[in-house]
Design a protein around this motif. Structure first.
Motif, PDB file in Angstrom:
ATOM      1  N   GLN A  10     -23.868   8.103  38.397  1.00 60.14           N
ATOM      2  CA  GLN A  10     -23.137   7.188  39.293  1.00 60.14           C
ATOM      3  C   GLN A  10     -21.628   7.346  39.094  1.00 60.14           C
ATOM      4  OE1 GLN A  10     -24.683   5.678  41.611  1.00 60.14           O
ATOM      5  NE2 GLN A  10     -26.803   5.710  40.878  1.00 60.14           N
ATOM      6  N   MET A  11     -21.212   7.484  37.843  1.00 63.50           N
ATOM      7  CA  MET A  11     -19.769   7.623  37.563  1.00 63.50           C
ATOM      8  C   MET A  11     -19.220   8.932  38.143  1.00 63.50           C
ATOM      9  SD  MET A  11     -19.918   6.253  33.640  1.00 63.50           S
ATOM     10  CE  MET A  11     -18.215   5.907  33.229  1.00 63.50           C
ATOM     11  N   LEU A  12     -19.996  10.010  37.992  1.00 66.79           N
ATOM     12  CA  LEU A  12     -19.574  11.314  38.542  1.00 66.79           C
ATOM     13  C   LEU A  12     -19.449  11.224  40.062  1.00 66.79           C
ATOM     14  CD1 LEU A  12     -21.989  13.575  36.442  1.00 66.79           C
ATOM     15  CD2 LEU A  12     -19.506  13.535  36.227  1.00 66.79           C
ATOM     16  N   ALA A  13     -20.453  10.595  40.679  1.00 67.03           N
ATOM     17  CA  ALA A  13     -20.449  10.498  42.143  1.00 67.03           C
ATOM     18  C   ALA A  13     -19.316   9.602  42.637  1.00 67.03           C
ATOM     19  CB  ALA A  13     -21.795   9.975  42.618  1.00 67.03           C
ATOM     20  N   ASP A  14     -19.033   8.540  41.903  1.00 68.41           N
ATOM     21  CA  ASP A  14     -17.932   7.640  42.304  1.00 68.41           C
ATOM     22  C   ASP A  14     -16.607   8.399  42.344  1.00 68.41           C
ATOM     23  OD1 ASP A  14     -19.617   5.538  42.583  1.00 68.41           O
ATOM     24  OD2 ASP A  14     -19.177   4.621  40.646  1.00 68.41           O
TER      25      ASP A  14
ATOM     26  N   LEU B 122     -17.946  21.132  54.829  1.00 68.93           N
ATOM     27  CA  LEU B 122     -18.970  21.598  55.758  1.00 68.93           C
ATOM     28  C   LEU B 122     -19.877  20.492  56.276  1.00 68.93           C
ATOM     29  CD1 LEU B 122     -20.069  24.872  53.881  1.00 68.93           C
ATOM     30  CD2 LEU B 122     -18.505  24.675  55.816  1.00 68.93           C
ATOM     31  N   VAL B 123     -20.096  19.479  55.463  1.00 68.42           N
ATOM     32  CA  VAL B 123     -21.042  18.420  55.871  1.00 68.42           C
ATOM     33  C   VAL B 123     -20.400  17.047  55.681  1.00 68.42           C
ATOM     34  CG1 VAL B 123     -23.100  19.775  55.308  1.00 68.42           C
ATOM     35  CG2 VAL B 123     -22.087  18.319  53.554  1.00 68.42           C
ATOM     36  N   ASP B 124     -20.804  16.107  56.528  1.00 71.93           N
ATOM     37  CA  ASP B 124     -20.290  14.740  56.395  1.00 71.93           C
ATOM     38  C   ASP B 124     -21.057  13.965  55.327  1.00 71.93           C
ATOM     39  OD1 ASP B 124     -18.368  15.078  58.322  1.00 71.93           O
ATOM     40  OD2 ASP B 124     -19.739  14.554  59.957  1.00 71.93           O
ATOM     41  N   ALA B 125     -22.363  14.274  55.212  1.00 69.62           N
ATOM     42  CA  ALA B 125     -23.205  13.531  54.253  1.00 69.62           C
ATOM     43  C   ALA B 125     -23.802  14.520  53.257  1.00 69.62           C
ATOM     44  CB  ALA B 125     -24.308  12.794  54.993  1.00 69.62           C
ATOM     45  N   PRO B 126     -23.152  14.715  52.123  1.00 68.64           N
ATOM     46  CA  PRO B 126     -23.684  15.659  51.132  1.00 68.64           C
ATOM     47  C   PRO B 126     -25.066  15.239  50.626  1.00 68.64           C
ATOM     48  CG  PRO B 126     -21.453  14.960  50.573  1.00 68.64           C
ATOM     49  CD  PRO B 126     -21.910  14.075  51.682  1.00 68.64           C
ATOM     50  N   LYS B 127     -25.848  16.255  50.294  1.00 64.10           N
ATOM     51  CA  LYS B 127     -27.194  15.991  49.750  1.00 64.10           C
ATOM     52  C   LYS B 127     -27.078  15.366  48.352  1.00 64.10           C
ATOM     53  CE  LYS B 127     -31.434  18.781  49.318  1.00 64.10           C
ATOM     54  NZ  LYS B 127     -31.920  20.175  49.406  1.00 64.10           N
ATOM     55  N   PHE B 128     -26.189  15.924  47.544  1.00 62.77           N
ATOM     56  CA  PHE B 128     -25.933  15.381  46.203  1.00 62.77           C
ATOM     57  C   PHE B 128     -24.416  15.299  45.984  1.00 62.77           C
ATOM     58  CE2 PHE B 128     -29.984  17.607  45.868  1.00 62.77           C
ATOM     59  CZ  PHE B 128     -30.798  16.581  45.408  1.00 62.77           C
ATOM     60  N   VAL B 129     -23.988  14.264  45.272  1.00 63.28           N
ATOM     61  CA  VAL B 129     -22.559  14.088  45.006  1.00 63.28           C
ATOM     62  C   VAL B 129     -22.336  14.079  43.491  1.00 63.28           C
ATOM     63  CG1 VAL B 129     -20.545  12.616  45.359  1.00 63.28           C
ATOM     64  CG2 VAL B 129     -22.342  12.669  47.080  1.00 63.28           C
ATOM     65  N   GLY B 130     -21.356  14.838  43.044  1.00 57.70           N
ATOM     66  CA  GLY B 130     -21.004  14.791  41.617  1.00 57.70           C
ATOM     67  C   GLY B 130     -21.103  16.121  40.906  1.00 57.70           C
ATOM     68  N   ALA B 131     -21.616  17.150  41.593  1.00 59.32           N
ATOM     69  CA  ALA B 131     -21.824  18.444  40.918  1.00 59.32           C
ATOM     70  C   ALA B 131     -20.493  19.031  40.430  1.00 59.32           C
ATOM     71  CB  ALA B 131     -22.522  19.426  41.851  1.00 59.32           C
ATOM     72  N   GLY B 132     -19.478  18.962  41.272  1.00 61.84           N
ATOM     73  CA  GLY B 132     -18.178  19.534  40.893  1.00 61.84           C
ATOM     74  C   GLY B 132     -17.579  18.812  39.698  1.00 61.84           C
ATOM     75  N   THR B 133     -17.692  17.489  39.713  1.00 63.00           N
ATOM     76  CA  THR B 133     -17.129  16.685  38.618  1.00 63.00           C
ATOM     77  C   THR B 133     -17.875  16.956  37.317  1.00 63.00           C
ATOM     78  OG1 THR B 133     -16.743  15.027  40.314  1.00 63.00           O
ATOM     79  CG2 THR B 133     -16.349  14.352  38.049  1.00 63.00           C
ATOM     80  N   LEU B 134     -19.187  17.080  37.418  1.00 63.85           N
ATOM     81  CA  LEU B 134     -19.990  17.376  36.228  1.00 63.85           C
ATOM     82  C   LEU B 134     -19.597  18.732  35.638  1.00 63.85           C
ATOM     83  CD1 LEU B 134     -22.407  16.888  34.313  1.00 63.85           C
ATOM     84  CD2 LEU B 134     -23.847  17.966  36.041  1.00 63.85           C
ATOM     85  N   LEU B 135     -19.395  19.720  36.493  1.00 63.90           N
ATOM     86  CA  LEU B 135     -19.029  21.057  35.999  1.00 63.90           C
ATOM     87  C   LEU B 135     -17.628  21.049  35.393  1.00 63.90           C
ATOM     88  CD1 LEU B 135     -20.589  23.146  38.890  1.00 63.90           C
ATOM     89  CD2 LEU B 135     -21.392  23.021  36.517  1.00 63.90           C
ATOM     90  N   LEU B 136     -16.732  20.284  36.005  1.00 61.35           N
ATOM     91  CA  LEU B 136     -15.385  20.178  35.445  1.00 61.35           C
ATOM     92  C   LEU B 136     -15.445  19.512  34.062  1.00 61.35           C
ATOM     93  CD1 LEU B 136     -12.379  20.696  36.180  1.00 61.35           C
ATOM     94  CD2 LEU B 136     -12.277  18.333  36.970  1.00 61.35           C
ATOM     95  N   ARG B 137     -16.275  18.475  33.962  1.00 61.48           N
ATOM     96  CA  ARG B 137     -16.449  17.792  32.669  1.00 61.48           C
ATOM     97  C   ARG B 137     -16.990  18.769  31.621  1.00 61.48           C
ATOM     98  NH1 ARG B 137     -20.827  13.022  32.332  1.00 61.48           N
ATOM     99  NH2 ARG B 137     -22.256  14.655  31.680  1.00 61.48           N
ATOM    100  N   THR B 138     -17.890  19.628  32.033  1.00 60.48           N
ATOM    101  CA  THR B 138     -18.468  20.619  31.111  1.00 60.48           C
ATOM    102  C   THR B 138     -17.386  21.573  30.606  1.00 60.48           C
ATOM    103  OG1 THR B 138     -20.515  20.453  32.364  1.00 60.48           O
ATOM    104  CG2 THR B 138     -20.308  22.327  30.880  1.00 60.48           C
ATOM    105  N   ALA B 139     -16.488  21.960  31.499  1.00 58.71           N
ATOM    106  CA  ALA B 139     -15.392  22.860  31.093  1.00 58.71           C
ATOM    107  C   ALA B 139     -14.439  22.149  30.131  1.00 58.71           C
ATOM    108  CB  ALA B 139     -14.643  23.352  32.329  1.00 58.71           C
TER     109      ALA B 139
END
Lengths: 161, 203
Positions: A10-14, B122-139
């Protein structure tokens, strides 16, 4: 799924909601050129110091009284990696492995990174100390009884058909 | 060295879905990802939606860095579908530019993008949100692991500037004329820690 993973999702998505996240370079050919330059830089880096790194890891492990398997377990890496590092290294181990081994053996990670060429700056004190260590830590050392037994067993096994 | 760990991403219904974070994505996996992403991307382009980075070829990137352990591809996967990829360099990389960190080593993000169905370009309603942030956190976590204290740098494509500046709260170091006039952003150790805290990493 744990509660923490759920909360984290949820935090990542926010943070990412409604955003484009793309970063990098539009000129990808420039990246490929940079990779080739970097590979060349790495290949002509600090080969002599890799041998020192191998020896430091070997001696520090023995100083702790650990087997290769024990060190691997404490560092969270595969025993074959420790074995490879203590042998003849022809290229630098991955930074994460250097970091894990340094932590397990209570060695200064930053200095060890310098030894294997993982930091862009090499402190002359580090290279000087490494060369002194290399010159003084080699041929005088006698094998312990257990090392001698292991070596004898190995030679015996090699001699067997 | 390959590491997989269990994580989660939020789907379009705002529900958390189990995912795998992979550090050390293989060339074969990147090829599979490209094969999966391409038809969706082409369909978007036929519908008139083209991203700034539509010419990126992740397979070619993965092959270019093969055997060079100082580059890593990380990805986040749900089931068999990769939801985002990030390529970082953690040595022989550019060093920090912020005046308080000048010349110190950092993890540099060479490329990051999400799957086309998650890409807001590309899309207005992404299927999943947060992938980019998660990968940045991993880096950022890799930066900590290496003793770089969380320092991280990247060049944002123009449409992502808001994300890095306002959402991730990286320092905007301005237009980089030596890098296609893209804006350069950096995490200092303190900002990296703040970012980790805001993404669910316990101190």
């Amino acid at each position: 799924m744990t509660k923490q993973q759920e909360q984290s999702a949820q935090m990542l998505a926010d943070i990412e909601e409604g955003c484009v996240v793309t970063a990098g370079s539009l000129d990808v050919e420039a990246f490929y050129r940079k990779v080739e330059e970097t590979k060349a830089q790495a290949a002509h880096g600090r080969e002599p110091l890799l041998g020192v790194f191998s020896r430091v890891i070997n001696m520090a492990r023995r100083d702790h009284g650990w087997s290769i398997e024990q060190l691997a377990e404490k560092a969270g890496i595969e025993p074959i990696e420790v074995f490879r590092i203590e042998g003849a290294l022809d290229e630098a181990p991955e930074p994460r492995i250097v970091s894990s081994l340094s932590r397990a053996l209570k060695l200064p990670a930053g200095k060890m990174m310098q030894l294997v060429g993982h930091l862009t700056v090499l402190d002359p004190k580090v290279s000087g100390a490494a060369m002194k260590f290399a010159a003084s830590s080699g041929s005088m050392e006698k094998l312990s009884p257990s090392e001698k037994a292991a070596l004898n067993n190995f030679v015996k096994a090699l001699a067997e058909e | 060295m390959r590491i997989e760990s269990a994580v989660a991403l939020r789907d379009a219904n705002r529900q958390a879905v189990a995912a795998d974070l992979i550090v050390g994505v293989t060339v074969d996996e990147v090829d599979e990802t490209v094969a999966l992403w391409t038809p969706f991307k082409l369909a978007c382009e036929q519908a008139g939606h083209r991203s700034e980075h539509s010419h990126w070829d992740w397979s070619k990137k993965a092959r270019a860095i093969r055997g060079a352990t100082y580059y890593t591809v990380a990805g986040v996967r749900i089931g068999t579908e990769m939801q985002g990829l990030l390529l970082w360099g953690d040595l022989f990389s550019p060093t920090a530019r912020h005046p308080t960190q000048l010349g110190h080593d950092l993890v540099y993000v060479h490329f990051v993008s999400t799957a086309p169905w998650n890409d807001r370009e590309l899309v207005d309603a992404p299927k999943f949100v947060g992938a980019g942030t998660l990968l940045l956190r991993t880096a950022v976590e890799r930066s900590l692991d290496l003793g770089y204290k969380g320092r991280l740098g990247l060049h944002s494509l123009t449409k992502a500037e808001e994300f890095y500046r306002d959402k991730c709260k990286m320092i905007d170091m301005g237009i980089d004329q030596s890098h296609e006039n893209l804006r350069y952003y950096e995490f200092t150790p303190q900002l990296a820690q703040d970012f980790l805290n805001r993404t669910g990493v316990n101190p």
